[in-house]
Design a protein around this motif. Structure first.
Motif, PDB file in Angstrom:
ATOM      1  N   LYS A  61       0.828  -1.190   0.000  1.00 22.58           N
ATOM      2  CA  LYS A  61       0.000   0.000   0.000  1.00 22.58           C
ATOM      3  C   LYS A  61       0.871   1.251   0.000  1.00 22.58           C
ATOM      4  O   LYS A  61       1.748   1.414   0.823  1.00 22.58           O
ATOM      5  CB  LYS A  61      -0.886  -0.011   1.243  1.00 22.58           C
ATOM      6  N   LYS A  76       0.979   5.054 -10.760  1.00 24.17           N
ATOM      7  CA  LYS A  76      -0.450   5.317 -10.627  1.00 24.17           C
ATOM      8  C   LYS A  76      -0.829   5.339  -9.159  1.00 24.17           C
ATOM      9  O   LYS A  76      -0.470   4.457  -8.402  1.00 24.17           O
ATOM     10  CB  LYS A  76      -1.265   4.249 -11.342  1.00 24.17           C
ATOM     11  N   GLN A  77      -1.533   6.369  -8.778  1.00 20.71           N
ATOM     12  CA  GLN A  77      -2.026   6.448  -7.414  1.00 20.71           C
ATOM     13  C   GLN A  77      -3.316   5.647  -7.326  1.00 20.71           C
ATOM     14  O   GLN A  77      -4.160   5.708  -8.207  1.00 20.71           O
ATOM     15  CB  GLN A  77      -2.317   7.903  -7.034  1.00 20.71           C
ATOM     16  N   ARG A  78      -3.447   4.906  -6.241  1.00 16.03           N
ATOM     17  CA  ARG A  78      -4.675   4.150  -6.038  1.00 16.03           C
ATOM     18  C   ARG A  78      -5.750   5.072  -5.516  1.00 16.03           C
ATOM     19  O   ARG A  78      -5.490   5.991  -4.756  1.00 16.03           O
ATOM     20  CB  ARG A  78      -4.433   3.022  -5.039  1.00 16.03           C
ATOM     21  N   LYS A  79      -6.968   4.785  -5.918  1.00 13.20           N
ATOM     22  CA  LYS A  79      -8.085   5.558  -5.403  1.00 13.20           C
ATOM     23  C   LYS A  79      -8.322   5.165  -3.964  1.00 13.20           C
ATOM     24  O   LYS A  79      -8.111   4.024  -3.568  1.00 13.20           O
ATOM     25  CB  LYS A  79      -9.346   5.280  -6.224  1.00 13.20           C
TER      26      LYS A  79
END
Length: 127
Positions: A61, A76-79
């Protein structure tokens, strides 16, 4: 009156430091490659998974580390997760208060109860 130099100059020491740092970096890269090869061999030999090693997707994470097998960092950033789903219903229960919803791996208490002669039907939670 001129002073006589009695030791190495600052420039000479800096050059030695740079040369030693380059040697240290090369040695570190070599050692890392050997360690990684040993780890890969052990993983292959024992059939380990990322979850066995504590490297399951949840453990990475917000990590800025390269993805497994790649050299590029995760870009990419996780939502953000929405609200947590409602608690699962309890399907199995024992006398000590242990519960299990029936999904995923069987918990140790459930396996122990089956080994002691109980049936899954006997462990069903009463509605």
């Amino acid at each position: 009156m001129a002073t006589k130099k009695s030791g190495p100059t600052l420039a000479a020491l800096n050059a030695q430091i740079a040369a030693l740092q380059a040697q240290a970096d090369a040695l570190r890269k070599k050692e890392i490659a050997e360690v990684v090869a040993k780890i890969k061999d052990a993983i292959s030999h024992y059939g380990l998974t990322a979850a066995d090693l504590g490297l399951a997707t949840g453990a990475r994470k917000n990590a800025k580390l390269p993805a497994a097998g790649g050299d590029k960092p995760a870009s990419k950033q996780r939502k953000k997760a929405g609200p947590k789903p409602a608690a699962k219903t309890v399907k199995f229960k024992d006398d000590q208060g242990n519960t299990w919803g029936g999904m995923g791996k069987r918990p140790a208490w459930f396996k122990a109860a089956l080994a002691s002669g109980k049936t899954p039907e006997e462990l069903l939670a009463k509605s």
